[in-house]
Motif scaffolding. Structure first.
Motif, PDB file in Angstrom:
ATOM      1  N   LEU A  40     -22.517  42.518 -29.614  1.00 29.51           N
ATOM      2  CA  LEU A  40     -23.325  43.729 -29.677  1.00 29.51           C
ATOM      3  C   LEU A  40     -24.511  43.704 -28.704  1.00 29.51           C
ATOM      4  O   LEU A  40     -25.345  44.602 -28.724  1.00 29.51           O
ATOM      5  N   SER A  41     -24.563  42.682 -27.853  1.00 31.53           N
ATOM      6  CA  SER A  41     -25.709  42.509 -26.955  1.00 31.53           C
ATOM      7  C   SER A  41     -25.736  43.561 -25.848  1.00 31.53           C
ATOM      8  O   SER A  41     -24.733  44.211 -25.539  1.00 31.53           O
ATOM      9  N   ASN A  42     -26.895  43.709 -25.241  1.00 28.36           N
ATOM     10  CA  ASN A  42     -27.051  44.632 -24.120  1.00 28.36           C
ATOM     11  C   ASN A  42     -26.173  44.211 -22.948  1.00 28.36           C
ATOM     12  O   ASN A  42     -25.624  45.064 -22.252  1.00 28.36           O
ATOM     13  N   THR A  43     -26.041  42.912 -22.722  1.00 26.65           N
ATOM     14  CA  THR A  43     -25.205  42.417 -21.628  1.00 26.65           C
ATOM     15  C   THR A  43     -23.757  42.814 -21.863  1.00 26.65           C
ATOM     16  O   THR A  43     -23.082  43.306 -20.960  1.00 26.65           O
ATOM     17  N   ALA A  44     -23.274  42.617 -23.097  1.00 22.74           N
ATOM     18  CA  ALA A  44     -21.899  42.991 -23.414  1.00 22.74           C
ATOM     19  C   ALA A  44     -21.699  44.490 -23.203  1.00 22.74           C
ATOM     20  O   ALA A  44     -20.703  44.917 -22.609  1.00 22.74           O
ATOM     21  N   LYS A  45     -22.642  45.287 -23.660  1.00 24.52           N
ATOM     22  CA  LYS A  45     -22.539  46.742 -23.484  1.00 24.52           C
ATOM     23  C   LYS A  45     -22.487  47.110 -22.009  1.00 24.52           C
ATOM     24  O   LYS A  45     -21.717  47.979 -21.609  1.00 24.52           O
ATOM     25  N   SER A  46     -23.312  46.453 -21.192  1.00 23.95           N
ATOM     26  CA  SER A  46     -23.357  46.781 -19.768  1.00 23.95           C
ATOM     27  C   SER A  46     -22.063  46.416 -19.050  1.00 23.95           C
ATOM     28  O   SER A  46     -21.749  46.978 -18.007  1.00 23.95           O
ATOM     29  N   PHE A  47     -21.292  45.483 -19.604  1.00 19.76           N
ATOM     30  CA  PHE A  47     -20.011  45.100 -19.017  1.00 19.76           C
ATOM     31  C   PHE A  47     -18.845  45.873 -19.621  1.00 19.76           C
ATOM     32  O   PHE A  47     -17.693  45.571 -19.372  1.00 19.76           O
ATOM     33  N   GLY A  48     -19.145  46.870 -20.450  1.00 16.19           N
ATOM     34  CA  GLY A  48     -18.106  47.727 -20.988  1.00 16.19           C
ATOM     35  C   GLY A  48     -17.397  47.196 -22.218  1.00 16.19           C
ATOM     36  O   GLY A  48     -16.314  47.662 -22.555  1.00 16.19           O
ATOM     37  N   VAL A  49     -17.990  46.223 -22.900  1.00 14.29           N
ATOM     38  CA  VAL A  49     -17.383  45.704 -24.120  1.00 14.29           C
ATOM     39  C   VAL A  49     -17.372  46.795 -25.177  1.00 14.29           C
ATOM     40  O   VAL A  49     -18.384  47.449 -25.415  1.00 14.29           O
ATOM     41  N   PRO A  81     -17.259  47.264 -28.919  1.00 12.67           N
ATOM     42  CA  PRO A  81     -17.414  46.450 -30.130  1.00 12.67           C
ATOM     43  C   PRO A  81     -16.250  46.591 -31.106  1.00 12.67           C
ATOM     44  O   PRO A  81     -15.835  45.615 -31.722  1.00 12.67           O
ATOM     45  N   GLU A  82     -15.693  47.805 -31.217  1.00 11.58           N
ATOM     46  CA  GLU A  82     -14.591  48.012 -32.152  1.00 11.58           C
ATOM     47  C   GLU A  82     -13.326  47.256 -31.723  1.00 11.58           C
ATOM     48  O   GLU A  82     -12.463  46.957 -32.548  1.00 11.58           O
ATOM     49  N   VAL A  83     -13.235  46.912 -30.443  1.00 11.10           N
ATOM     50  CA  VAL A  83     -12.119  46.109 -29.929  1.00 11.10           C
ATOM     51  C   VAL A  83     -12.495  44.628 -29.978  1.00 11.10           C
ATOM     52  O   VAL A  83     -11.703  43.791 -30.419  1.00 11.10           O
ATOM     53  N   ALA A  84     -13.705  44.313 -29.539  1.00 11.87           N
ATOM     54  CA  ALA A  84     -14.157  42.921 -29.491  1.00 11.87           C
ATOM     55  C   ALA A  84     -14.155  42.259 -30.857  1.00 11.87           C
ATOM     56  O   ALA A  84     -13.846  41.075 -30.982  1.00 11.87           O
ATOM     57  N   ILE A  85     -14.457  43.014 -31.882  1.00 15.04           N
ATOM     58  CA  ILE A  85     -14.545  42.470 -33.241  1.00 15.04           C
ATOM     59  C   ILE A  85     -13.198  41.906 -33.710  1.00 15.04           C
ATOM     60  O   ILE A  85     -13.138  41.058 -34.593  1.00 15.04           O
ATOM     61  N   ASN A  86     -12.111  42.355 -33.081  1.00 15.77           N
ATOM     62  CA  ASN A  86     -10.772  41.897 -33.440  1.00 15.77           C
ATOM     63  C   ASN A  86     -10.311  40.660 -32.672  1.00 15.77           C
ATOM     64  O   ASN A  86      -9.232  40.128 -32.963  1.00 15.77           O
ATOM     65  N   ILE A  87     -11.073  40.209 -31.708  1.00 17.84           N
ATOM     66  CA  ILE A  87     -10.649  39.068 -30.884  1.00 17.84           C
ATOM     67  C   ILE A  87     -10.361  37.822 -31.728  1.00 17.84           C
ATOM     68  O   ILE A  87      -9.324  37.190 -31.534  1.00 17.84           O
ATOM     69  N   PRO A  88     -11.214  37.430 -32.678  1.00 16.89           N
ATOM     70  CA  PRO A  88     -10.879  36.231 -33.467  1.00 16.89           C
ATOM     71  C   PRO A  88      -9.522  36.343 -34.165  1.00 16.89           C
ATOM     72  O   PRO A  88      -8.753  35.379 -34.188  1.00 16.89           O
ATOM     73  N   LYS A  89      -9.206  37.516 -34.669  1.00 21.44           N
ATOM     74  CA  LYS A  89      -7.910  37.718 -35.332  1.00 21.44           C
ATOM     75  C   LYS A  89      -6.784  37.677 -34.308  1.00 21.44           C
ATOM     76  O   LYS A  89      -5.741  37.066 -34.540  1.00 21.44           O
ATOM     77  N   VAL A 139     -13.695  35.919 -41.828  1.00 17.96           N
ATOM     78  CA  VAL A 139     -13.138  37.202 -42.290  1.00 17.96           C
ATOM     79  C   VAL A 139     -14.125  37.879 -43.237  1.00 17.96           C
ATOM     80  O   VAL A 139     -14.688  37.251 -44.128  1.00 17.96           O
ATOM     81  N   GLY A 140     -14.344  39.171 -43.010  1.00 18.33           N
ATOM     82  CA  GLY A 140     -15.235  39.940 -43.864  1.00 18.33           C
ATOM     83  C   GLY A 140     -16.698  39.865 -43.475  1.00 18.33           C
ATOM     84  O   GLY A 140     -17.539  40.518 -44.079  1.00 18.33           O
ATOM     85  N   TYR A 141     -17.018  39.097 -42.440  1.00 17.42           N
ATOM     86  CA  TYR A 141     -18.408  38.962 -42.005  1.00 17.42           C
ATOM     87  C   TYR A 141     -18.863  40.288 -41.401  1.00 17.42           C
ATOM     88  O   TYR A 141     -18.203  40.856 -40.541  1.00 17.42           O
ATOM     89  N   LYS A 142     -20.000  40.813 -41.868  1.00 19.23           N
ATOM     90  CA  LYS A 142     -20.554  42.069 -41.362  1.00 19.23           C
ATOM     91  C   LYS A 142     -21.218  41.825 -40.014  1.00 19.23           C
ATOM     92  O   LYS A 142     -22.047  40.941 -39.868  1.00 19.23           O
ATOM     93  N   CYS A 143     -20.806  42.625 -39.065  1.00 18.22           N
ATOM     94  CA  CYS A 143     -21.299  42.503 -37.688  1.00 18.22           C
ATOM     95  C   CYS A 143     -21.811  43.878 -37.273  1.00 18.22           C
ATOM     96  O   CYS A 143     -21.067  44.680 -36.736  1.00 18.22           O
ATOM     97  N   GLY A 144     -23.054  44.150 -37.604  1.00 20.28           N
ATOM     98  CA  GLY A 144     -23.580  45.482 -37.372  1.00 20.28           C
ATOM     99  C   GLY A 144     -22.813  46.482 -38.201  1.00 20.28           C
ATOM    100  O   GLY A 144     -22.645  46.304 -39.399  1.00 20.28           O
ATOM    101  N   ALA A 145     -22.259  47.509 -37.559  1.00 22.66           N
ATOM    102  CA  ALA A 145     -21.486  48.528 -38.263  1.00 22.66           C
ATOM    103  C   ALA A 145     -20.022  48.115 -38.444  1.00 22.66           C
ATOM    104  O   ALA A 145     -19.236  48.869 -38.993  1.00 22.66           O
ATOM    105  N   TYR A 146     -19.677  46.912 -37.985  1.00 23.34           N
ATOM    106  CA  TYR A 146     -18.298  46.455 -37.988  1.00 23.34           C
ATOM    107  C   TYR A 146     -18.122  45.273 -38.953  1.00 23.34           C
ATOM    108  O   TYR A 146     -19.087  44.598 -39.305  1.00 23.34           O
TER     109      TYR A 146
END
Length: 119
Positions: free
Chosen positions: A81-90, A92-100, A109-116
């Motif tokens: 959710l960082s500014n750097t990630a946002k600036s590179f076009g990340v 979040p709704e896609v990135a949050i699924n990377i561990p899975k 699993v189930g860890y709250k990450c901001g709105a995700y």
């Protein structure tokens, strides 16, 4: 009028603490004492396409970085959710699924990450 040395030392100490507090980056602390999420985001460079497209393959290098970073879920979230990630076009709704998508067995699993929520 002379200022006692002890008083001068206390004033200098308090000024130094104040300066240190103002220089603290937002979110600093999630990834350790001296590392902020914006700097940690660069470590996820191998995930560039996978964090923008749900259907893109996830490289083994990306999975290795996410697994290491995921040992501290608050850091992983802060990085995604960082500014750097946002600036590179990340996305979040896609990135949050990377561990899975990496099939990381001990992911938070189930860890709250901001709105995700980590799946």
């Amino acid at each position: 009028m002379a200022i006692p040395v002890k008083s001068l030392c206390i004033v200098v100490f308090l000024v130094a603490l104040g300066i240190a507090g103002f220089n603290r980056a937002d979110g600093a602390g999630e990834c350790g004492k001296s590392t902020n999420p914006d700097k940690e985001a660069f470590k996820l460079a191998p995930c560039a396409s996978a964090v923008q497209n749900q259907d893109a393959p996830v490289s083994s290098q990306c999975c290795a970085q996410v697994k290491t970073m995921g040992e501290n879920p608050s850091c992983l979230c802060a990085v995604m959710l960082s500014n750097t990630a946002k600036s590179f076009g990340v996305k979040p709704e896609v990135a949050i699924n990377i561990p899975k998508r990496c099939n990381i067995a001990d992911r938070p699993v189930g860890y709250k990450c901001g709105a995700y929520t980590l799946p």
